[in-house]
Write an enzyme that holds these catalytic residues in place. Sequence first.
Site: not given
Ligand code: NBP
Length: 472
Positions: A182, A128, A185-186, A189
Amino acid sequence: MSNSDFGLIGLAVMGQNLVLNVESRGFQVSVYNRTTSVTDEFVAAHPDKKLVGSKSLEEFVQSLASPRKVMIMVKAGGPVDAVIESLIPLLDKGDIIIDGGNSLYTDTERRDKWLGDLGFRFIGAGVSGGEEGARKGPAIMPGGPASTWDVMKPIFESIAAKVDGEPCVVHIGPGGAGHYVKMIHNGIEYGDMQLICEAYNIFKAAGFTSAELGTVFTDWNNGDLESYLIQITAEIFKQVDPETGGPLVEMILDTAGQKGTGKWTIMNAVENAVVISTINAAVEARILSSMKDKRVAASKELHGPKAEISADKAALVKKVHDALFASKIISYAQGLDLITAMSAEKGWNLDLSKIAAIWRGGCIIRARFLNDITDAYRAEPGLSNLMLAPFFKNLLNEFQQNWREVISMATLAGIPVPAFSASLGYYDSYRSAVLPANLLQAQRDFFGAHTYERTDKPRGEMFHTDWPEVIG
Ligand code: NBP
């Protein structure tokens, strides 16, 4: 060369920032992204960093020192399984896979068993703090075997946020425990954010300008409500819209979505028969907000009072402070109660003082009062409900009158305060030695012969009445 200390798959916002964080602690990091151009651009943008970009998963795996440590940071659900499937033939037994996304804890439990049976080591870790947290220091909630955690500990402790020198990461428990915590936590939030929005709505009805609200929230952030969400809210009120010159917040459409974790928290609470009415109200408030067209239509048909509050502004700030703080205590009491119930159900043996302690930094719900929650559980690990810890009991007793007045004021002005009200409803129900469920039991016995217990007989002794027949 098989010499990277750490590997990360999934270079979206979280992945990129985590990689830069890990690298900045002296580790060499290998990176891979399904879309190769993302990897290339990321590595090219950081020529001075110890990063190894790979075009194929094979190349990526070969670049890692043994035992390999591979963190997956892709979209939760199917993508995580897809990545694991393609990693399995490439890894050796004993290699470690870490899923750092917002995975559903039951998926984590399934993957824990699946990978464990194949001889791999698996950690399901909630992360987080959003983009900034990932880069500068998130709160991390890892679950899985303690022996695997010991291997990962130096890296995770180095990248986590620090509070009083303590890293905001601790081994939460086995299997899906990390992702479970987690998820809660959400959920908390969601509650925190909705409570702040309700305070804002009341202030708006009392004629506060955005500039005044910026000052109120800044003052609050310098006091006992100090928290990341109060801090960013103060900044939001100060933000000017470049197009209109007015406050940006007033130009933002009032519709919010809700993704997995809020819904999962509610479903889990129902399964465990734990009341989390504040979080529930927060999720439902988002659902209602998303029904913009229906709300606009209904606003012309359904009557209510003029949404105006006339009150002395300084006095109102104090009252709303108390209502917000009291409701926030309830929200945390409920979320922690759910963790307690689930810990008992799963035999996880979770330590609430350690969980509260790691939430003090890095994560979205970080707040000064998490110090007091940590202290409360350190003093009494078996605390039956946070409301009953001396510190919080005293606050609730002090705040409850203003809390009621704020809800009454809002209700009389037709201003919805579902999370404030749900919190107070919980407080009043929990502290009621007698509730009207006697009538409910009578009704159940009337139509279904469900029987009831009596106030003047020992618990467990059941009675039935032959109720009069009702015709029609
Ligand atoms: P996203 O949740 O938007 O996921 C995008 C990533 O997943 C890209 O690298 C994409 O690759 C890859 N991907 C997908 Br979509 N399908 C795939 C597949 N079949 N095989 C391989 N790669 C694949 O990214 P994020 O916002 O950085 O979040 C990542 C994780 O962390 C999520 O679970 C999210 O819930 C969690 N999280 C996010 C936040 C936040 O603030 N964003 C905070 C805390 C936790 P590509 O580039 O090839 O499409």
